[in-house]
Motif scaffolding. Structure first.
Motif, PDB file in Angstrom:
ATOM      1  N   ASP A 141       0.825  -1.210   0.000  1.00 33.47           N
ATOM      2  CA  ASP A 141       0.000   0.000   0.000  1.00 33.47           C
ATOM      3  C   ASP A 141       0.855   1.254   0.000  1.00 33.47           C
ATOM      4  OD1 ASP A 141      -2.742  -1.385   1.846  1.00 33.47           O
ATOM      5  OD2 ASP A 141      -2.768  -0.520  -0.177  1.00 33.47           O
ATOM      6  N   LEU A 197       3.580   1.692  -1.469  1.00 33.53           N
ATOM      7  CA  LEU A 197       4.146   1.913  -2.807  1.00 33.53           C
ATOM      8  C   LEU A 197       3.082   1.850  -3.889  1.00 33.53           C
ATOM      9  CD1 LEU A 197       7.296  -0.337  -2.354  1.00 33.53           C
ATOM     10  CD2 LEU A 197       7.254   2.138  -2.421  1.00 33.53           C
ATOM     11  N   SER A 198       1.839   1.990  -3.489  1.00 37.02           N
ATOM     12  CA  SER A 198       0.754   1.848  -4.448  1.00 37.02           C
ATOM     13  C   SER A 198       0.069   3.197  -4.685  1.00 37.02           C
ATOM     14  CB  SER A 198      -0.260   0.830  -3.911  1.00 37.02           C
ATOM     15  OG  SER A 198      -1.464   0.928  -4.625  1.00 37.02           O
ATOM     16  N   ALA A 199      -0.533   3.324  -5.878  1.00 35.05           N
ATOM     17  CA  ALA A 199      -1.283   4.537  -6.185  1.00 35.05           C
ATOM     18  C   ALA A 199      -2.751   4.389  -5.786  1.00 35.05           C
ATOM     19  CB  ALA A 199      -1.194   4.841  -7.677  1.00 35.05           C
ATOM     20  N   LEU A 200      -3.113   3.211  -5.314  1.00 34.58           N
ATOM     21  CA  LEU A 200      -4.502   2.969  -4.913  1.00 34.58           C
ATOM     22  C   LEU A 200      -4.731   3.514  -3.504  1.00 34.58           C
ATOM     23  CD1 LEU A 200      -4.830  -0.732  -6.132  1.00 34.58           C
ATOM     24  CD2 LEU A 200      -5.520   1.346  -7.324  1.00 34.58           C
ATOM     25  N   PRO A 201      -5.985   3.718  -3.114  1.00 31.73           N
ATOM     26  CA  PRO A 201      -6.254   4.187  -1.752  1.00 31.73           C
ATOM     27  C   PRO A 201      -5.602   3.279  -0.724  1.00 31.73           C
ATOM     28  CG  PRO A 201      -8.261   4.220  -3.062  1.00 31.73           C
ATOM     29  CD  PRO A 201      -7.232   3.566  -3.899  1.00 31.73           C
ATOM     30  N   PHE A 202      -4.991   3.894   0.289  1.00 30.84           N
ATOM     31  CA  PHE A 202      -4.264   3.103   1.284  1.00 30.84           C
ATOM     32  C   PHE A 202      -5.224   2.135   1.975  1.00 30.84           C
ATOM     33  CE2 PHE A 202      -0.595   2.399   3.913  1.00 30.84           C
ATOM     34  CZ  PHE A 202      -1.122   1.891   5.081  1.00 30.84           C
ATOM     35  N   GLY A 203      -4.765   0.889   2.082  1.00 25.77           N
ATOM     36  CA  GLY A 203      -5.592  -0.125   2.726  1.00 25.77           C
ATOM     37  C   GLY A 203      -6.227  -1.087   1.732  1.00 25.77           C
ATOM     38  N   MET A 240      -8.546   9.930  -6.000  1.00 29.20           N
ATOM     39  CA  MET A 240      -7.777   8.679  -5.943  1.00 29.20           C
ATOM     40  C   MET A 240      -7.950   7.877  -7.228  1.00 29.20           C
ATOM     41  SD  MET A 240      -8.309   7.376  -2.060  1.00 29.20           S
ATOM     42  CE  MET A 240      -7.688   8.307  -0.686  1.00 29.20           C
ATOM     43  N   VAL A 241      -7.063   6.920  -7.411  1.00 26.93           N
ATOM     44  CA  VAL A 241      -7.072   6.072  -8.599  1.00 26.93           C
ATOM     45  C   VAL A 241      -7.614   4.706  -8.221  1.00 26.93           C
ATOM     46  CG1 VAL A 241      -5.540   4.857 -10.195  1.00 26.93           C
ATOM     47  CG2 VAL A 241      -5.156   7.248  -9.715  1.00 26.93           C
ATOM     48  N   ALA A 242      -8.386   4.109  -9.098  1.00 28.29           N
ATOM     49  CA  ALA A 242      -8.892   2.763  -8.853  1.00 28.29           C
ATOM     50  C   ALA A 242      -8.927   2.009 -10.178  1.00 28.29           C
ATOM     51  CB  ALA A 242     -10.291   2.817  -8.247  1.00 28.29           C
ATOM     52  N   PRO A 243      -8.845   0.679 -10.141  1.00 23.31           N
ATOM     53  CA  PRO A 243      -8.993  -0.087 -11.387  1.00 23.31           C
ATOM     54  C   PRO A 243     -10.376   0.177 -11.974  1.00 23.31           C
ATOM     55  CG  PRO A 243      -8.223  -1.512  -9.602  1.00 23.31           C
ATOM     56  CD  PRO A 243      -8.606  -0.215  -8.984  1.00 23.31           C
ATOM     57  N   GLU A 244     -10.449   0.061 -13.293  1.00 27.02           N
ATOM     58  CA  GLU A 244     -11.730   0.329 -13.957  1.00 27.02           C
ATOM     59  C   GLU A 244     -12.390  -0.978 -14.346  1.00 27.02           C
ATOM     60  OE1 GLU A 244     -10.642   4.591 -16.043  1.00 27.02           O
ATOM     61  OE2 GLU A 244     -10.131   2.739 -17.064  1.00 27.02           O
ATOM     62  N   ILE A 294      -5.568   1.294   8.584  1.00 27.43           N
ATOM     63  CA  ILE A 294      -6.157   2.225   7.620  1.00 27.43           C
ATOM     64  C   ILE A 294      -6.523   3.531   8.324  1.00 27.43           C
ATOM     65  CG2 ILE A 294      -8.101   2.579   6.053  1.00 27.43           C
ATOM     66  CD1 ILE A 294      -8.082  -0.495   5.601  1.00 27.43           C
ATOM     67  N   TYR A 341       1.926   3.597 -13.183  1.00 26.78           N
ATOM     68  CA  TYR A 341       2.451   4.654 -12.327  1.00 26.78           C
ATOM     69  C   TYR A 341       3.838   4.269 -11.850  1.00 26.78           C
ATOM     70  CZ  TYR A 341       1.344   1.692  -8.266  1.00 26.78           C
ATOM     71  OH  TYR A 341       1.297   0.660  -7.357  1.00 26.78           O
ATOM     72  N   ARG A 348      -6.317   6.791 -17.346  1.00 17.41           N
ATOM     73  CA  ARG A 348      -6.917   7.842 -16.519  1.00 17.41           C
ATOM     74  C   ARG A 348      -6.250   9.201 -16.716  1.00 17.41           C
ATOM     75  NH1 ARG A 348      -5.860   3.280 -14.658  1.00 17.41           N
ATOM     76  NH2 ARG A 348      -7.326   1.933 -13.602  1.00 17.41           N
TER      77      ARG A 348
END
Lengths: 175, 265
Positions: free
Chosen positions: A63, A65-71, A129-133, B22, B126, B171
């Motif tokens: 998380d 190192l990720s661009a997705l929402p933490f968690g 935030m970024v999420a998969p589509e 979280i 990214y 995106r």
């Protein structure tokens, strides 16, 4: 003790490979969730506690190192290993090759869907935030991921059987 | 105590730990731990890039490589003639120097950063850099390489790291214009992590292969004149009032090691 140590090293190695090596060398292995396969192996070796702790720690590092929402990734790893563990205990209940492959397939699909759901929820709460589509490309990527994960899991399974005598001799009570 | 109750207890504890992780992250309690963890992981990421770094031209034969280099050299020379001030500031002796020279020429400020990780998921493009809030990086800041080639924008930032969504991601969108034709404006978006596409170009404007698309400056925090890509193919439909163009990005995602994140628009 030695088994726990080896499984911990396996989890650390697959985590580092997934985060830092596979994305750089751009091979067909990219996107194959080696860490999920390692967690399932841990569980099959009767170390569900190590698998669960590994899911939390590995997920937290991913998380960061990720661009997705933490968690999103932590939740997905934990949900995957919990559900796979339940399926193993309640339904599959053996460590045969087809059972192992079906657990890996289940884990791969569950993880992808969990990430999609968790990240989409995070994006719903914060639209920046970024999420998969959820597009056709997402389903194609899951199928592609399934095929690659199955191949990798097959190789890993036979390596473990060839070099690890303890897999065959694990008794029921260890789960 | 039965195994089932042990497992239930483990499950409850794990759920609690995840929920607190979280919550504490978003409240900010975990920031010092995250900072130190990233400091620990950064050398691993940089070492991995140094060891496994490859040419960005996998799959091309030497003859194709030579042809591509010749074409790119001609394009660079053509751009230099058009932008005399930039050509005078350029020093071709290194990535960092090129970026610094570009910043000076354009009177921009930015922070040098290094890639520490790339996306492990091929459906999201990214990179993670080692520059964060503490160095002035903000969400929305563009990141460039070489002579002002924009590679993406910052979408998430921590104290000592930032996530940059690459231009080739679905995106990503940028307001763009062609360097040779200020009237040919449109919108550039990423296509499946591989290329770019410029839409909404008025049909009345003539677009040719090889033309360079740059940022128009309409987007907040993004300076005009940052290079997006080169036209690969123009798509027109009879009777339509708009046309599109496929663009080839002028950077290779796997080669992004040193970059600059702009801190002034």
């Amino acid at each position: 003790m030695m088994r726990r140590l080896l499984l911990t090293v396996l989890l650390l190695t697959t985590l580092i490979a997934s985060l830092f090596i596979l994305p750089v060398i751009q091979t067909p292995l990219l996107g194959t969730n080696l860490f999920v396969i390692a967690l399932i192996l841990c569980m099959l070796f009767g170390q569900s506690t190590i698998a669960t702790v590994g899911a939390v720690v590995g997920g937290a590092v991913s998380d960061l190192l990720s661009a997705l929402p933490f968690g999103s990734i932590t939740f997905s790893y934990v949900a995957t290993i919990v559900i796979v563990h339940w399926a193993f205990r309640a339904r599959i209940t053996n460590r045969s090759f087809p059972a192992y492959l079906s657990l890996v397939a289940m884990g791969t699909i569950l993880f992808s869907i969990s990430v999609l759901l968790a990240a989409s929820l995070g994006k719903f709460l914060d639209s920046s935030m970024v999420a998969p589509e959820l597009t056709s490309a997402f389903f194609v990527s899951i199928v592609s991921l399934l095929i690659r994960s199955t191949v990798i899991a097959t190789i890993v399974y036979f390596l473990v059987r060839a070099f690890g005598r303890s897999y065959a001799t694990l008794s029921e009570h260890e789960f | 105590m039965t195994t089932t109750s042990n497992q239930r207890r483990l499950l409850i504890r794990t759920a609690g730990v995840v929920a607190f992780l979280i919550l504490f992250h978003y409240v900010g309690v975990l920031r010092p731990i995250e900072r130190y963890t990233l400091r620990l992981l950064s050398p691993i990421g940089k070492a991995s890039l140094a060891i496994f770094h490859r040419s960005g031209h996998e799959g091309l034969s030497p003859a194709e490589l030579r042809q591509r280099v010749t074409m790119l050299e001609e394009r660079v020379a053509d751009l230099s003639v058009k932008n005399v001030r930039l050509e005078q500031a350029l020093d071709a002796s290194g990535e960092v120097t090129q970026q610094q020279a570009f910043l000076q020429a354009k009177n921009l400020r930015g922070v040098q950063a290094q890639t520490i990780a790339r996306s492990p998921d091929p459906t999201i493009q990214y990179i993670v850099s080692d520059a964060g809030n503490s160095r002035g990086v903000r969400v929305g800041s563009p990141a460039i390489v070489q002579n002002g080639i924009v590679i993406g924008t910052v979408i998430a930032v921590d104290d000592e790291s930032s996530r940059i969504l690459l231009t080739t991601d679905n995106r990503s969108t940028f307001a763009a214009v062609f360097i040779d034709n200020q009237l040919a404006q449109g919108s550039v978006s990423g296509v499946r992590g591989l290329s770019l596409r410029m839409d909404l170009i008025p049909i009345s404007e003539t677009i040719r292969e090889g033309e360079i698309a740059v940022t128009s400056g309409v987007d907040p925090n993004i300076s005009p004149g940052l290079i997006l890509g080169e036209v690969d193919r123009v798509e027109k439909q009879q009777g339509a009032i708009l046309q599109s163009a496929s663009l080839r990005p002028l950077y290779t995602a796997s080669r992004i090691d040193t970059l600059t994140i702009l801190t002034t628009p």
